[in-house]
Design a protein around this motif. Structure first.
Motif, PDB file in Angstrom:
ATOM      1  N   THR A   1       0.826  -1.202   0.000  1.00  0.00           N
ATOM      2  CA  THR A   1       0.000   0.000   0.000  1.00  0.00           C
ATOM      3  C   THR A   1       0.862   1.256   0.000  1.00  0.00           C
ATOM      4  O   THR A   1       0.590   2.215  -0.728  1.00  0.00           O
ATOM      5  CB  THR A   1      -0.939  -0.015   1.221  1.00  0.00           C
ATOM      6  OG1 THR A   1      -1.845  -1.103   1.074  1.00  0.00           O
ATOM      7  CG2 THR A   1      -1.731   1.270   1.338  1.00  0.00           C
TER       8      THR A   1
ATOM      9  N   ARG B   1       0.764   4.416  -2.538  1.00  0.00           N
ATOM     10  CA  ARG B   1       0.527   5.755  -1.998  1.00  0.00           C
ATOM     11  C   ARG B   1       1.644   6.724  -2.364  1.00  0.00           C
ATOM     12  O   ARG B   1       1.413   7.909  -2.566  1.00  0.00           O
ATOM     13  CB  ARG B   1       0.361   5.702  -0.478  1.00  0.00           C
ATOM     14  CG  ARG B   1      -0.970   5.100  -0.018  1.00  0.00           C
ATOM     15  CD  ARG B   1      -1.031   5.027   1.500  1.00  0.00           C
ATOM     16  NE  ARG B   1      -0.903   6.359   2.085  1.00  0.00           N
ATOM     17  CZ  ARG B   1      -1.947   7.126   2.406  1.00  0.00           C
ATOM     18  NH1 ARG B   1      -3.169   6.665   2.235  1.00  0.00           N
ATOM     19  NH2 ARG B   1      -1.778   8.320   2.909  1.00  0.00           N
TER      20      ARG B   1
ATOM     21  N   MET C   1       0.309  10.474  -2.235  1.00  0.00           N
ATOM     22  CA  MET C   1      -0.369  10.584  -0.945  1.00  0.00           C
ATOM     23  C   MET C   1       0.619  10.497   0.211  1.00  0.00           C
ATOM     24  O   MET C   1       0.358  10.980   1.305  1.00  0.00           O
ATOM     25  CB  MET C   1      -1.409   9.469  -0.789  1.00  0.00           C
ATOM     26  CG  MET C   1      -2.603   9.619  -1.707  1.00  0.00           C
ATOM     27  SD  MET C   1      -3.585   8.104  -1.728  1.00  0.00           S
ATOM     28  CE  MET C   1      -4.831   8.496  -0.518  1.00  0.00           C
ATOM     29  N   THR C   2       1.736   9.827  -0.027  1.00  0.00           N
ATOM     30  CA  THR C   2       2.766   9.670   1.003  1.00  0.00           C
ATOM     31  C   THR C   2       4.066  10.172   0.398  1.00  0.00           C
ATOM     32  O   THR C   2       4.309   9.984  -0.792  1.00  0.00           O
ATOM     33  CB  THR C   2       2.901   8.188   1.378  1.00  0.00           C
ATOM     34  OG1 THR C   2       1.670   7.746   1.941  1.00  0.00           O
ATOM     35  CG2 THR C   2       4.015   7.959   2.390  1.00  0.00           C
TER      36      THR C   2
ATOM     37  N   PRO D   1      -7.734   3.668  -4.046  1.00  0.00           N
ATOM     38  CA  PRO D   1      -7.035   3.438  -2.784  1.00  0.00           C
ATOM     39  C   PRO D   1      -7.614   2.286  -1.972  1.00  0.00           C
ATOM     40  O   PRO D   1      -8.708   1.795  -2.263  1.00  0.00           O
ATOM     41  CB  PRO D   1      -7.227   4.756  -2.040  1.00  0.00           C
ATOM     42  CG  PRO D   1      -8.501   5.292  -2.557  1.00  0.00           C
ATOM     43  CD  PRO D   1      -8.622   4.839  -3.978  1.00  0.00           C
TER      44      PRO D   1
END
Lengths: 236, 292
Positions: free
Chosen positions: A43, A47, A52-53, A84
């Motif tokens: 994940t 991401r 997102m990260t 997601p």
């Protein structure tokens, strides 16, 4: 040059090193899957690609463009769509509104209309539920909506995080059939799955992740026959 | 009967003012989870924008309204950009204290630059009385109610039917995924502050026309009342702000008609306490489901 190239990617959450320098690539037209147990970093990888990260180290490029310096809402414009973990519904919005929001970056009305038609032919169930709030959908319908939304954004590359999670086997089959169909129509797919059996079956190539590193790679067929993979992820 | 209709119109007038301001509280809460305590002062700033637009530029009512709405939007957006955005990831408490600080800043900055004395608001409307079902009504009352309802409908259209409105509703469901749709959270928040501030400015001008004095502290009590209205209806819900605003307006007017008028402010806060005790999520609010 591959469509998506990940090189020496490291991500840390506080003191935890979630990714310890993983490298892999996705070529145009492929279905690539990352398999691995919980906490392997699957994940986190997705991401980080979609912004997102943020990464501590390494390089991620998409069609030659550096993604690590790009904000998430711009990455979509490059042609990457992320479905997601947990489906990411807008629960209080209707099915139609969920799909509409995914066309934010698409300005052509004709294009949007075409996408709606395509999505509803792939997922007739969604057209029946078009004015229902997303949170009233069943798990399977929500997953379909999540995939449908990705198609509305018309990404060249779709990142999918555990599309089979929580679904009945028959729905899992249905979702995977649709993924193959989407892929045949020209969309590249990077799929993260705990259901390694299904994932390897449709994958062109696969990578096995363990505690933030790539420990094995090969074609989907090769890996599904590999003894170590069988023991660890396919239940012997 | 005519007395009742009279009070009904007063209640509608007061209720629409509360509702206009409550919308700003509720929209910002919807996207940021923040009670923007400076919102009442944007209402005050809006009244002053109207005051200066009307006096200095000699503009009539509608252009004064539009220009003041734009100025207040700019002010609201600026406050968010300078004071709230850097704290986006900070603990909620820092944000709330900052909002209180901004509120004090706006009040005192206005007083320091313009003086604390009340100013009489320019007469942008020739007041005419007429009788309606035996009650005496002014055209101003009608204008206040109609302008408010018109703007509520416009806002409702924006929130329900436009892409930015859908994005505003989506934020409270899932902030992270919004970015995955290619939508910038900053843009959505900016528009939210802009719209909320414009509505507050309208309320400021309407109050200025009705009372007709304005001062740097006029936003405090009205701001609190509108906040109560938002909580009463269910904070974060657009319809909640409307329902709460009108209910509070009705209760206040009819309480003042029946009780000594000094009780009026106390009643609003009593209602707040009762609602918080009985239905913490407000009249239209759903019970909060805590995810484990």
């Amino acid at each position: 040059m591959a469509m998506l190239e990940v090189e020496g990617l490291e991500v840390t959450y506080g003191n935890i090193r979630a990714l310890r320098g993983i490298s892999f690539k996705v070529e145009k037209g492929e279905i690539v899957t990352l398999v691995g147990a919980n906490g392997a970093g699957k994940t986190t990888t997705l991401r980080t690609i979609s912004g997102m990260t943020s990464a501590a180290k390494g390089k991620v490029t998409f069609n030659g463009k550096d993604l690590l310096k790009t904000k998430a809402h711009h990455i979509v414009r490059y042609g990457i769509t992320h479905v997601p973990e947990g489906r990411g519904m807008f629960g209080n919005l209707t099915v139609k509104e969920n799909l509409e929001l995914a066309t934010w970056t698409r300005k052509s009305k004709a294009e949007v209309k075409k996408n709606f038609e395509r999505v509803f032919s792939l997922f007739p169930r969604l057209s029946e539920r078009i004015n229902q709030k997303a949170m009233t959908l069943s798990g399977g319908e929500q997953q379909m909506l999540a995939v449908a939304r990705a198609l509305m954004s018309q990404g060249e590359l779709i990142l999918l995080d555990e599309p089979s999670m929580g679904l009945a086997p028959i729905l899992v089959k249905e979702i995977f059939r649709i993924l193959e169909e989407i892929n045949k129509e020209g969309t590249t797919i990077l799929l993260v799955e705990q259901n390694a059996h299904m994932a390897l079956k449709i994958a062109t190539r696969a990578y096995v992740l363990e505690t933030g590193t790539v420990v094995m790679e090969g074609s989907g067929q090769e890996l599904s026959k590999d003894m170590r993979v069988k023991e660890a992820y396919l239940g012997g | 009967m005519s007395y009742f209709i009279q009070q009904l119109l007063n209640a509608l007038q007061l209720g629409s003012i509360y509702a206009l301001i409550a919308l700003g509280y509720t929209m910002v809460y919807g996207v940021l989870g923040l009670i923007n305590f400076a919102h009442g002062d944007i209402f005050m700033a809006g009244a002053f924008f109207g005051f200066f637009t009307a006096y200095l530029l000699k503009l009539p009512l509608i252009p004064t309204l539009i220009l003041s709405m734009l100025l207040a939007s700019a002010l609201g957006i600026m406050i968010e950009r300078i004071a709230y955005r850097p704290l986006r990831k900070a603990p909620r408490m820092s944000l709330i204290i900052t909002a209180l600080g901004i509120s004090l800043f706006l009040e005192n900055f206005t007083r320091a630059t313009l003086g604390g004395q009340p100013r009489s608001f320019p007469k942008l409307l020739e007041i005419q009385d007429f009788t309606f079902l035996g009650a005496s009504v002014t055209n101003l009352q009608v204008v206040i109610i109609l302008v408010s309802i018109f703007l509520m409908l416009v806002l409702r259209y924006i929130v329900q039917n436009t892409m930015i409105g859908k994005a505003m509703r989506a934020v409270s469901d899932n902030k992270e995924v919004l970015a995955l749709m290619g939508i910038s959270l900053d843009t959505v928040i900016m528009v939210t502050f802009g719209l909320g501030s414009a509505l507050a400015a309208t309320a400021g001008i309407l109050v200025g026309l009705a009372y007709p004095v304005i001062d740097p502290y006029m936003g405090i009590t009205v701001g609190w009342k509108a906040f109560i209205a938002a909580v009463l209806g269910g904070i974060g819900l657009i319809n909640g702000a409307l329902v709460g605003g009108f209910i509070l307006g009705f209760i206040e007017i009819f309480a003042a008609a029946l009780l000594p008028s000094t009780y009026r402010d106390g009643i609003a806060f009593t209602i707040l306490i009762i609602v918080l005790l009985l239905k913490p999520t407000g009249l239209l609010g759903r019970p909060v489901i805590k995810k484990v």
